[in-house]
Scaffold this active site. Structure first.
Site, short mmCIF file in Angstrom:
data_model
loop_
_atom_site.label_atom_id
_atom_site.label_comp_id
_atom_site.label_asym_id
_atom_site.label_seq_id
_atom_site.Cartn_x
_atom_site.Cartn_y
_atom_site.Cartn_z
N GLU A 261 30.05 18.49 41.08
CA GLU A 261 31.12 19.48 41.04
C GLU A 261 31.83 19.30 39.70
O GLU A 261 32.68 18.42 39.55
CB GLU A 261 32.08 19.28 42.20
CG GLU A 261 31.46 19.47 43.57
CD GLU A 261 31.14 20.91 43.90
OE1 GLU A 261 31.47 21.80 43.07
OE2 GLU A 261 30.56 21.15 44.97
N CYS A 295 40.00 22.69 39.15
CA CYS A 295 38.70 23.13 38.65
C CYS A 295 38.52 24.62 38.85
O CYS A 295 37.72 25.26 38.17
CB CYS A 295 37.57 22.35 39.30
SG CYS A 295 37.59 22.39 41.10
#
Length: 508
Positions: A261, A295
């Protein structure tokens, strides 16, 4: 303003209340800082590579016992973890605010996300389904079964110091795995708190093996100890694309599994029919929430020329008026950047944007909101003539690059013309535009939203992205499959031995 003595004292009180041994956060050689003041609040003993290896050995032993426990029983442990998190929500959420600088609602929201994934995983513990598959051979049955994988390594970033661990750990545990967790050096206290909370659940559970979940406190060496250890079957790593470029090949070299990720240079498209009021709110939270340190933070915005002069001035006004301050003592909506490096990187990006023809609103440091060692900044809007220079790279700070477009297809092409592919949004009331954005020729991201921002994903959907985001998926949907190994089984209950594809192999 909360003083450093107060913050340090409150941190200690929370850790004591949650049952974290003082030896775990005092007297060590690894300093922990709060971005709220920028000063030291604890000192943690870092683990050596040898100690990390021993912890992984014990995790493998725990796995071999835990995999024998029926999955619904494993789910009971996660149910108890959810109960303990509910009891500790206020304290753990406060600790997240202290250590990561999040405003209170975001700190509490992160713990709620942990509770939600526990609920999801408990239900999942009775739904680890395989398939029965049609076979061409008479008197045969073909099916697939799913089995525990082994030791799962979890490496997390500072910005979601506890939620990402819970996504991985709740699923890993119900799937029959053990876990070793290397938190960010910038947010290790919250990891110790989570371990203490889980240990209370383990005590209530009663018969779980020792060392089922362990926290490995340390720097890069601790992460490498996880990545390179052949006993770690899967590594879920959250961080920068740069980190992923190092971790991915090392795992591939030993044929280990990876859930990566990584970065997210997330974009949004504002179409002519967009609801401007709703778009304004969605973009403001997506770009400024968590001080731009998600993010999934919105970093690029493509606004149709017919709406540009209507939306952008209002957006700039919101940026100029948004409240910024100490999240522990004010109702501010924007807290601090994590540290000086984050601030310096933001300033470099803004200077590069100016050099590329950008017009910057905001971005300055706000000294009165914190001590000299804390880094509070006003979020920045940068109006760019086109997508070039720093716009193509993710800067982990509250910078929103705004660009004008006229052709919808060209806007989608520009949206996709960056390395990362995590989250994306379109704001439109036109069904054709919305559907095209969600289609094969639309957004190339793992998350594509209509009329909501890029941030705030729910745990029910698989979370992750494409391209330089790494391709990993965590949390909901069928992400559980990454934590298990699949076996295809064929059973012959006939008295014959027909071969597939009509192959004949008769022997005397």
């Amino acid at each position: 303003m909360t003083s450093i003595v107060d913050v340090k004292k409150e941190t200690g009180a929370i850790l004591d209340k949650l049952g974290v041994p003082r030896s775990a956060w005092t007297g060590g050689d690894m300093a922990s800082f709060s971005p709220v003041t920028g000063e030291e609040i604890a000192r943690l003993p870092a683990m050596s590579s040898g100690n990390c290896g021993a912890a992984i050995d014990s995790a493998e032993t725990a796995f071999k016992a835990w995999r024998k426990v029926p999955a619904p029983r494993r789910g009971e442990l996660v149910r108890l973890l959810g109960e303990e998190l509910r009891a500790a929500k206020d304290d753990l959420g406060r600790l997240v605010s202290i250590e990561a600088g999040k405003i209170p609602s975001e700190g509490a929201g992160e713990v709620q996300e942990m509770i939600d994934i526990c609920d999801f995983a408990v239900g999942l513990s009775r739904q680890l389904y395989g398939l029965t598959i049609a076979t061409e051979r008479p008197g045969h049955r073909m099916m697939e079964t799913w089995h525990p994988l082994g030791v799962v390594g979890v490496i997390t970033a500072f910005n979601f110091p506890v939620a990402v661990w819970s996504w991985n750990t709740a699923l890993a545990l119900v799937c029959g795995n053990s876990v070793v967790w290397k938190p960010s050096e910038k947010s290790s206290l919250t990891a110790l708190a989570c371990q203490a909370i889980l240990e209370r659940a383990l005590k209530r559970f009663g018969d779980a093996p020792d060392n089922l979940m362990q926290v490995l406190i340390g720097d890069r060496d601790a992460g490498e100890a996880i990545v390179d250890n052949p006993k770690v079957a899967l590594v879920s790593a959250t961080g920068s694309t740069r980190m992923g470029r190092e971790v991915g090949p090392r795992l591939a070299k030993r044929f280990a599994r990876a859930i990566l990720e990584l970065g997210g240079n997330n974009g949004g498209i504002v179409c002519p029919s967009a609801d401007v009021d709703m778009t304004l709110r969605a973009v403001a939270f997506g770009a400024m929430g968590t001080a731009g340190q998600r993010c999934t933070s919105m970093r690029r915005l493509f606004v149709h020329e017919s709406l540009y002069d209507k939306l952008v001035p209002r957006l700039k006004a919101a940026y100029e008026s948004v409240s910024i301050g100490n999240p522990l003592e004010t109702s501010a909506l924007v807290g601090p950047l994590i540290d000086k490096l984050a601030f310096d990187n933001m300033q470099k990006a803004l200077e590069a944007a100016k050099a590329a023809g950008g017009s910057v609103t905001g971005g300055e440091r706000i000294a009165e909101a914190g001590k000299d060692t804390a880094y509070y900044v006003r979020p920045a809007i940068v109006e760019m003539p086109d997508q070039t220079g720093p716009v193509l790279e993710e800067t982990f700070a509250p910078i929103l690059y705004v660009m004008k477009y006229s052709d919808f297809d060209a806007a989608i092409q520009a949206h996709n013309a960056v390395g990362a592919g995590l989250s994306s949004s379109i704001f439109t009331l036109d069904m054709q535009e919305a559907e095209q954005f969600l289609s094969d020729e639309g957004s190339d991201c793992g998350i594509a939203n209509v009329n909501i921002g890029t941030s705030g994903a729910e745990i029910g959907g698989a979370f992750g992205g494409e391209k330089e985001t790494g391709g990993g998926r965590e949390s909901g949907s069928d992400a559980w499959k990454a934590y298990m190994r699949r076996a295809t089984n064929t059973v012959n209950y006939s008295k014959q031995l027909p071969l597939a594809q009509g192959v004949s192999f008769d022997i005397e």
